[in-house]
Structure formats: C-alpha cells, structure tokens
Design an enzyme around this catalytic site. Structure first.
Site, PDB file in Angstrom:
ATOM      1  N   GLY A  39      -8.958  49.328  42.368  1.00 30.30           N
ATOM      2  CA  GLY A  39      -7.836  50.091  41.815  1.00 30.30           C
ATOM      3  C   GLY A  39      -6.538  49.329  42.034  1.00 30.30           C
ATOM      4  N   GLY A  41      -3.837  50.496  43.301  1.00 27.84           N
ATOM      5  CA  GLY A  41      -3.267  50.850  44.597  1.00 27.84           C
ATOM      6  C   GLY A  41      -3.781  49.930  45.692  1.00 27.84           C
ATOM      7  N   ASP A  87      -5.345  64.485  50.966  1.00 33.13           N
ATOM      8  CA  ASP A  87      -5.794  65.188  49.765  1.00 33.13           C
ATOM      9  C   ASP A  87      -4.556  65.722  49.054  1.00 33.13           C
ATOM     10  OD1 ASP A  87      -6.877  66.729  47.783  1.00 33.13           O
ATOM     11  OD2 ASP A  87      -8.022  68.064  49.103  1.00 33.13           O
ATOM     12  N   LEU A  88      -4.136  64.998  48.010  1.00 40.59           N
ATOM     13  CA  LEU A  88      -2.913  65.370  47.302  1.00 40.59           C
ATOM     14  C   LEU A  88      -3.063  66.648  46.491  1.00 40.59           C
ATOM     15  CD1 LEU A  88      -1.703  61.872  46.100  1.00 40.59           C
ATOM     16  CD2 LEU A  88      -0.378  63.453  47.520  1.00 40.59           C
ATOM     17  N   ASN A 114       0.875  56.162  43.995  1.00 37.91           N
ATOM     18  CA  ASN A 114      -0.029  55.508  43.059  1.00 37.91           C
ATOM     19  C   ASN A 114      -1.201  56.400  42.652  1.00 37.91           C
ATOM     20  OD1 ASN A 114      -1.497  52.967  41.894  1.00 37.91           O
ATOM     21  ND2 ASN A 114      -2.911  53.841  43.394  1.00 37.91           N
ATOM     22  N   SER A 168       3.208  56.240  33.374  1.00 42.34           N
ATOM     23  CA  SER A 168       2.463  55.605  32.287  1.00 42.34           C
ATOM     24  C   SER A 168       3.265  55.679  31.006  1.00 42.34           C
ATOM     25  CB  SER A 168       1.115  56.308  32.078  1.00 42.34           C
ATOM     26  OG  SER A 168       0.483  55.857  30.894  1.00 42.34           O
ATOM     27  N   TYR A 190      -5.463  74.562  27.649  1.00 46.49           N
ATOM     28  CA  TYR A 190      -5.560  73.285  28.342  1.00 46.49           C
ATOM     29  C   TYR A 190      -6.185  72.197  27.480  1.00 46.49           C
ATOM     30  CZ  TYR A 190      -7.011  69.794  31.802  1.00 46.49           C
ATOM     31  OH  TYR A 190      -7.204  68.624  32.505  1.00 46.49           O
TER      32      TYR A 190
END
Length: 325
Positions: A39, A41, A87-88, A114, A168, A190
């Site tokens: 990744g 990050g 854990d975001l 990130n 992005s 959604y």
C-alpha cells in the site's frame, strides 16, 4: 532546504522526494494511518523511516502491522518504527489509540491520514455511521482533534506541524458532501462509489478548514496520489465499482488504455511532499497532485469555504465534542 530546488513530476518516486527533503524529515516524529504491505501508506512509512526520529504506523490488524514493521526494519535496521493498533471506523477505537500516543513524551510533527475503507456495499459502523465516511473522514477528524496538543507541542519559531489527508481526484466525480446523510445514513439511496467521492471531498474540505481554524498553528494539506494498484483495488467488494468507473477492465485488472497508472513508489511521492516540502509553508490548505500544488484541480464543491465550515460543525456534532484550538 539548501541546494537546488527539486522539480517533481508524475514519475517521481517517494524515495526521490524523501531524499530531497532528508534534512526536513530528520528528527521528526510522524504518524501514518493505513500501512499494510503493498500500500502507499507502507511505502510512505518506509522512505520516511530512513531519516525520521520516529515513525508510528497504524492499522486495525496487529499481525499485518508487525509484518510492516519487520519489512521496514529489514531494509532500514536503525529505523525507529512503532506499531499502533487503530480502528478508524470506531470512535472508541480512535480514542484508545490516541491515548497511547498522548501517553508518550514525544511531540508529533506530522500526522498523515492515509487509511481508507474499501469501496463496497452499505455498512454501518458501531457508531451507526456509514462505513466509508466513518473510516475516511470522521475517524481521522477525531484523531486529529485528540492529537492536536501533540502536534502543537512540535511547533517552533522555524517549524509548523502538518496534517496530511490522502484524498483523490475522484472527488470531482461526485456531488460533494451530502451533509444530511452524514449523520443519517440511508441504505436505500446508498451508492458505494458516490460514498467514496463524498469521503474524498471531505478530506479536501477538512484540510482547508483545519488550516483556517488553527490560524497558522497547524498546516494541513490534501492530495491525489494517482491511480495505483493498491490492496483496496484488489478487494472483492470493490472490483465491480472500479470496473464501472473504467479503472479496472472486465478481467479485473488495471485498464492502462483509459488511465495512466502509477507504481506504489510513485503513488506515495505526493504524500511525502505534502508532509515535508518547505515550499508549502506559505500555502496551507493546498491540494497536491504529482507532488506539486494543484488547487485548480479541486471541484468547486470541495473548495467552498462555506462547505468546509459546515462539514467541521456537522462532524463535531457527530463525535460529540468541539475541536477548538
């Protein structure tokens, strides 16, 4: 920064940017979210660890975090890398991780947001928030708020701490942030790609508003890393959406005819520039592409100061606390 001022481009790598700003990275303490192997990050952490005093890498999977630490230490034996489980998608999880950072004596010079949730089906977090928005914006917002004293402690007369949001260019494909849906997610309306576009718009708006509200105490930036074949692009739940956008072909592989892809080293370059390029000192709130300021590339809905202020207020209500300097 001394010597020749570097010029960066689409093909510039994170290593090249880190080498150019080695003097700026030296002695700094940096926290980077989302640092699994393969990744951007991880690549960001890898190149920064060559010069920094401390690099805190985070992720929600402790085993994968250890693999990242081992990979960095194998290449850079003297690197000071600390793994932090985070854990975001959980406000309680964010607070728990912030407590660990705040318990240490070191100041924090740079905070890099990130990590991002995979584009996928509708899902609610433990806090009843839509998963992408919680992970990509609300969690990072709370983490910034909780670590702000650490960032402010890093300030000197010559140095202003930084917060970097990996956004992005795809933010421009969406309608901007739907503020009503933030606090009241609706599975009936959604659409996963739209949720992603909105989360990335929020990243840009957050950088603008954080820079404004801190009144020069913290400089925040957002960026487009490029189109990169990262772990998220490989997740099964994301493939259909990425194919619909034309990013992946019918075979699920990168479509090189429609888009110009970056390698992981190229994809992490702009993050490193946003974190350390001293030429950005007088450009807080800026948006970067190809390691350079590209504010003209931001959609109107994501550069509107009214939207930025509203997002801040709505997010404060969601987390249940005010973010005041």
């Amino acid at each position: 920064m001394s010597g020749i001022v570097p010029t960066f481009s689409f093909t510039t790598t994170a290593d090249e940017v880190a080498t150019a700003f080695a003097a700026e990275i030296e002695g700094k303490n940096v926290l980077i979210t989302g640092t699994s192997l393969n990744g951007i990050g991880f690549e960001t952490a890898r190149v920064i660890a060559k010069y920094a005093n401390l690099v805190i890498i985070t992720g929600y999977n402790a085993e994968r975090l250890e693999r990242s630490v081992d990979a960095i230490n194998k290449e850079v034996p003297n690197a000071n890398v600390y793994p932090l489980t985070l854990d975001l998608s959980s406000l309680a999880g964010v607070r728990k991780a912030a407590d660990v950072v705040n318990a240490s004596p070191e100041p924090l010079h740079v905070l890099i947001h990130n990590a991002a949730a995979a584009i996928g089906p509708f899902g609610l977090t433990v806090d009843k928030l839509e998963n992408q928005f919680a992970t990509d914006h609300v969690g990072p917002f709370l983490l910034t708020k909780l670590l702000a004293p650490k960032l402010l402690a890093a300030a000197t007369s010559e140095y202003t701490p930084r917060v970097v949001f990996v956004a992005s260019a795809a933010h421009a494909l969406g309608p901007g942030v739907d503020f009503e849906l933030l606090a009241h997610p609706d599975p009936q309306t959604y659409k996963s790609s739209t949720a992603y576009f909105q989360a990335k718009s929020a990243n840009i708006l957050a950088a603008i508003e954080l820079s404004k509200r801190s009144k020069g105490a913290i400089n925040a930036y957002s960026l487009h890393p490029g189109i990169i074949a990262t772990n998220i692009a490989r997740k099964e739940e994301a493939v259909a959406d990425l194919q619909a956008l034309g990013i992946l072909g019918p075979d699920g592989l990168p479509d090189h005819e429609k888009f110009q892809w970056k390698t992981l080293p190229q994809g992490a370059a702009t993050t490193v520039a946003a974190a350390f390029d001293p030429r950005l000192n007088d450009k807080p709130g800026s948006y970067l592409e190809d390691s350079s300021v590209a504010n003209n590339s931001v959609a109107a809905h994501s550069s509107d100061p009214v939207n930025a202020e509203k997002l801040w207020s709505v997010t404060e209500k969601i987390i249940g606390e005010s973010f005041i300097f």
